[in-house]
Motif scaffolding. Structure first.
Motif, PDB file in Angstrom:
ATOM      1  N   PHE A 121       9.658   7.697   6.739  1.00 29.43           N
ATOM      2  CA  PHE A 121      10.974   8.309   6.923  1.00 29.43           C
ATOM      3  C   PHE A 121      11.040   9.060   8.246  1.00 29.43           C
ATOM      4  O   PHE A 121      12.030   8.984   8.976  1.00 29.43           O
ATOM      5  CB  PHE A 121      11.300   9.278   5.787  1.00 29.43           C
TER       6      PHE A 121
ATOM      7  N   LYS B 204      13.570   8.299  11.274  1.00 29.29           N
ATOM      8  CA  LYS B 204      14.444   9.355  11.808  1.00 29.29           C
ATOM      9  C   LYS B 204      14.295   9.464  13.312  1.00 29.29           C
ATOM     10  O   LYS B 204      15.289   9.604  14.031  1.00 29.29           O
ATOM     11  CB  LYS B 204      14.114  10.682  11.141  1.00 29.29           C
TER      12      LYS B 204
ATOM     13  N   ASN C 202      13.937   3.019  -1.263  1.00 28.32           N
ATOM     14  CA  ASN C 202      14.964   3.518  -0.350  1.00 28.32           C
ATOM     15  C   ASN C 202      15.960   2.485   0.158  1.00 28.32           C
ATOM     16  O   ASN C 202      16.967   2.861   0.741  1.00 28.32           O
ATOM     17  CB  ASN C 202      14.289   4.185   0.857  1.00 28.32           C
TER      18      ASN C 202
ATOM     19  N   ARG D 136      20.480   9.863   7.433  1.00 25.93           N
ATOM     20  CA  ARG D 136      20.330   8.545   6.800  1.00 25.93           C
ATOM     21  C   ARG D 136      21.628   7.745   6.833  1.00 25.93           C
ATOM     22  O   ARG D 136      21.609   6.531   6.912  1.00 25.93           O
ATOM     23  CB  ARG D 136      19.893   8.696   5.340  1.00 25.93           C
TER      24      ARG D 136
END
Length: 102
Positions: free
Chosen positions: A93, A97, A35, A4
């Motif tokens: 997420f 990624k 987030n 991240r």
């Protein structure tokens, strides 16, 4: 999830598009609400754009620089995107990624 904090290694821009009220955009809205602060804190120089518009399908777009070239006037890099409708926050997420690895 150390990746991240490494988003700026390959990405030049993150862009989230979604509707402010539609159920189809609920996970995208939740993802951003939960987030954004952490992602921005870990990547202060990375532009993270939030585009809200009624009726917009939820999407995530990323922009890469071309190779090692720095973005310059007229060189906007390469963009890739994914539709987020039906994805959970965890799946969003995972998609982010994967984009960050390229």
């Amino acid at each position: 999830m150390a990746w991240r904090g490494q988003l700026t290694k390959n990405l030049r821009e993150l862009r989230f598009l979604f509707c402010q009220s539609s159920p189809a955009s609920s996970s995208a809205r939740s993802f951003v609400e939960n987030n954004y602060k952490e992602l921005k804190t870990l990547n202060p120089k990375l532009p993270i754009l939030i585009r809200e518009c009624r009726g917009t399908e939820p999407q995530l777009w990323v922009r890469y620089a071309i190779g090692a070239q720095v973005l310059s006037k007229g060189n906007f890099g390469v963009e890739k995107g994914i539709r987020l409708e039906g994805l959970s926050e965890e799946q969003i997420f995972k998609a982010l990624k994967e984009f960050a690895k390229l």
